[in-house]
Design an enzyme around this catalytic site. Structure first.
Site, PDB file in Angstrom:
ATOM      1  N   GLU A   1       0.110   5.005   5.404  1.00  0.00           N
ATOM      2  CA  GLU A   1      -0.131   5.094   3.962  1.00  0.00           C
ATOM      3  C   GLU A   1      -1.015   6.296   3.617  1.00  0.00           C
ATOM      4  O   GLU A   1      -0.776   7.001   2.633  1.00  0.00           O
ATOM      5  CB  GLU A   1      -0.768   3.812   3.438  1.00  0.00           C
ATOM      6  CG  GLU A   1       0.149   2.610   3.516  1.00  0.00           C
ATOM      7  CD  GLU A   1      -0.287   1.591   4.555  1.00  0.00           C
ATOM      8  OE1 GLU A   1      -1.482   1.519   4.904  1.00  0.00           O
ATOM      9  OE2 GLU A   1       0.584   0.845   5.035  1.00  0.00           O
TER      10      GLU A   1
ATOM     11  N   ARG B   1       0.824  -1.217   0.000  1.00  0.00           N
ATOM     12  CA  ARG B   1       0.000   0.000   0.000  1.00  0.00           C
ATOM     13  C   ARG B   1       0.855   1.263   0.000  1.00  0.00           C
ATOM     14  O   ARG B   1       0.440   2.294  -0.512  1.00  0.00           O
ATOM     15  CB  ARG B   1      -0.954  -0.019   1.192  1.00  0.00           C
ATOM     16  CG  ARG B   1      -2.102  -1.000   1.007  1.00  0.00           C
ATOM     17  CD  ARG B   1      -2.924  -1.205   2.280  1.00  0.00           C
ATOM     18  NE  ARG B   1      -3.117  -0.023   3.077  1.00  0.00           N
ATOM     19  CZ  ARG B   1      -4.285   0.610   3.238  1.00  0.00           C
ATOM     20  NH1 ARG B   1      -5.363   0.158   2.643  1.00  0.00           N
ATOM     21  NH2 ARG B   1      -4.374   1.682   3.993  1.00  0.00           N
TER      22      ARG B   1
ATOM     23  N   SER C   1      -2.436   1.586   8.178  1.00  0.00           N
ATOM     24  CA  SER C   1      -3.260   2.447   7.311  1.00  0.00           C
ATOM     25  C   SER C   1      -2.936   3.923   7.496  1.00  0.00           C
ATOM     26  O   SER C   1      -2.882   4.680   6.528  1.00  0.00           O
ATOM     27  CB  SER C   1      -4.749   2.226   7.593  1.00  0.00           C
ATOM     28  OG  SER C   1      -5.149   0.944   7.189  1.00  0.00           O
TER      29      SER C   1
ATOM     30  N   SER D   1       8.873   3.887   3.392  1.00  0.00           N
ATOM     31  CA  SER D   1       8.916   2.697   4.253  1.00  0.00           C
ATOM     32  C   SER D   1       8.735   3.156   5.684  1.00  0.00           C
ATOM     33  O   SER D   1       9.588   3.883   6.208  1.00  0.00           O
ATOM     34  CB  SER D   1      10.251   1.955   4.098  1.00  0.00           C
ATOM     35  OG  SER D   1      10.329   0.877   5.020  1.00  0.00           O
ATOM     36  N   GLY D   2       7.641   2.745   6.294  1.00  0.00           N
ATOM     37  CA  GLY D   2       7.382   3.139   7.666  1.00  0.00           C
ATOM     38  C   GLY D   2       8.499   2.689   8.592  1.00  0.00           C
ATOM     39  O   GLY D   2       9.095   3.490   9.314  1.00  0.00           O
ATOM     40  N   SER D   3       8.821   1.418   8.559  1.00  0.00           N
ATOM     41  CA  SER D   3       9.833   0.857   9.456  1.00  0.00           C
ATOM     42  C   SER D   3      11.250   1.189   8.998  1.00  0.00           C
ATOM     43  O   SER D   3      12.174   1.219   9.810  1.00  0.00           O
ATOM     44  CB  SER D   3       9.677  -0.656   9.538  1.00  0.00           C
ATOM     45  OG  SER D   3      10.030  -1.269   8.310  1.00  0.00           O
ATOM     46  N   GLY D   4      11.428   1.388   7.689  1.00  0.00           N
ATOM     47  CA  GLY D   4      12.768   1.596   7.147  1.00  0.00           C
ATOM     48  C   GLY D   4      13.584   0.322   7.106  1.00  0.00           C
ATOM     49  O   GLY D   4      14.795   0.349   6.892  1.00  0.00           O
TER      50      GLY D   4
ATOM     51  N   ARG E   1       1.205  12.926  -9.264  1.00  0.00           N
ATOM     52  CA  ARG E   1       0.938  14.332  -8.947  1.00  0.00           C
ATOM     53  C   ARG E   1       2.139  15.198  -9.295  1.00  0.00           C
ATOM     54  O   ARG E   1       1.992  16.273  -9.878  1.00  0.00           O
ATOM     55  CB  ARG E   1       0.577  14.468  -7.462  1.00  0.00           C
ATOM     56  CG  ARG E   1       0.216  15.877  -7.052  1.00  0.00           C
ATOM     57  CD  ARG E   1      -0.996  16.444  -7.779  1.00  0.00           C
ATOM     58  NE  ARG E   1      -2.194  15.730  -7.391  1.00  0.00           N
ATOM     59  CZ  ARG E   1      -3.169  15.395  -8.242  1.00  0.00           C
ATOM     60  NH1 ARG E   1      -3.087  15.705  -9.533  1.00  0.00           N
ATOM     61  NH2 ARG E   1      -4.237  14.761  -7.836  1.00  0.00           N
TER      62      ARG E   1
ATOM     63  N   ASP F   1       0.438  15.219  -1.638  1.00  0.00           N
ATOM     64  CA  ASP F   1      -0.419  16.282  -2.177  1.00  0.00           C
ATOM     65  C   ASP F   1      -0.105  17.629  -1.535  1.00  0.00           C
ATOM     66  O   ASP F   1      -0.177  18.670  -2.191  1.00  0.00           O
ATOM     67  CB  ASP F   1      -1.895  15.919  -1.995  1.00  0.00           C
ATOM     68  CG  ASP F   1      -2.391  14.961  -3.070  1.00  0.00           C
ATOM     69  OD1 ASP F   1      -1.762  14.876  -4.139  1.00  0.00           O
ATOM     70  OD2 ASP F   1      -3.418  14.302  -2.840  1.00  0.00           O
TER      71      ASP F   1
ATOM     72  N   HIS G   1       2.344  15.835 -12.848  1.00  0.00           N
ATOM     73  CA  HIS G   1       1.418  16.906 -13.251  1.00  0.00           C
ATOM     74  C   HIS G   1       2.053  18.286 -13.093  1.00  0.00           C
ATOM     75  O   HIS G   1       1.556  19.258 -13.658  1.00  0.00           O
ATOM     76  CB  HIS G   1       0.129  16.844 -12.420  1.00  0.00           C
ATOM     77  CG  HIS G   1      -0.762  15.708 -12.783  1.00  0.00           C
ATOM     78  ND1 HIS G   1      -1.590  15.108 -11.872  1.00  0.00           N
ATOM     79  CD2 HIS G   1      -0.954  15.046 -13.949  1.00  0.00           C
ATOM     80  CE1 HIS G   1      -2.258  14.136 -12.463  1.00  0.00           C
ATOM     81  NE2 HIS G   1      -1.879  14.080 -13.725  1.00  0.00           N
TER      82      HIS G   1
ATOM     83  N   THR H   1      12.236  -2.597   5.379  1.00  0.00           N
ATOM     84  CA  THR H   1      11.725  -3.447   4.313  1.00  0.00           C
ATOM     85  C   THR H   1      12.850  -3.724   3.314  1.00  0.00           C
ATOM     86  O   THR H   1      13.494  -2.799   2.816  1.00  0.00           O
ATOM     87  CB  THR H   1      10.516  -2.783   3.633  1.00  0.00           C
ATOM     88  OG1 THR H   1       9.579  -2.410   4.638  1.00  0.00           O
ATOM     89  CG2 THR H   1       9.861  -3.709   2.639  1.00  0.00           C
TER      90      THR H   1
END
Length: 187
Positions: free
Chosen positions: A154, A48, A151, A88-91, A59, A162, A62, A93
């Site tokens: 992500e 995710r 969640s 990567s949340g944990s760093g 984006r 954005d 664009h 992966t």
């Protein structure tokens, strides 16, 4: 008892607001500077997180920025003129970590957007933006979440992308209508 939509969405919105307010603006500005001073921006992540990064890449495209998703069939070579953004949340992966190491071997700059400032990725990172939310590591200073798994990370990653794009539009005084020239037109 059924959980109502209103009370459930309020949990999500409140968590996102708390998280976005906790991101260090100087770290974000450093990432924007890195993006502005590069030829191409590469993105790598898994699951995710990759979906959020793909949306950010689109984006930024664009805005006329040349973006690349690592692993796509048309991926060009990375060079010292380029930036790799790792999500990567944990760093920890394995795939993004290996790609960051390889990008550094080619002289590229590496930016990590994650939750863990002490991760193995820090060895290869030039710019770090911390989204300080709960990860699978359950670090003591992470923002807790009632949502499923990671969640909140992500979602926050997507909103950060954005936000960065809008900051760039405002900083560069870009006319929003002019951006449609970069939108896909084979649809």
């Amino acid at each position: 008892m059924k959980q109502s939509f209103d009370s459930t969405q309020q949990i999500v919105v409140d968590e996102l607001k708390n998280t976005m307010n906790s991101i260090d603006e100087l770290q974000v500005e450093s990432l924007i500077t890195a993006i502005n001073n590069t030829e191409k921006v590469f993105f790598v992540g898994v699951g995710r997180v990759l979906l959020s990064l793909e949306a950010i890449a689109k984006r930024l495209a664009h805005l006329g920025i040349q973006t690349v998703i690592v692993g796509e069939i048309t991926e060009p070579a990375i060079t010292e003129k380029d930036l790799l953004i790792v999500g990567s949340g944990s760093g920890k992966t394995m795939f993004p970590l290996g790609i960051a190491k390889k990008a550094k071997q080619f002289g590229a700059k590496v930016a990590h957007i994650g939750a863990n400032p002490e991760s193995p990725l820090s060895e290869f990172t030039d710019v770090f933006v911390r989204i300080p939310v709960q990860t699978k590591l359950y670090l003591p200073d992470e923002i807790p979440s009632q949502q499923i798994m990671t969640s909140l990370f992500e979602q926050s990653l997507l909103l950060l992308g954005d936000t960065i794009a809008l900051m760039m539009v405002k900083d560069q005084n870009i006319d929003l209508k002019s951006l449609w020239q970069y939108h896909a037109n084979l649809e």
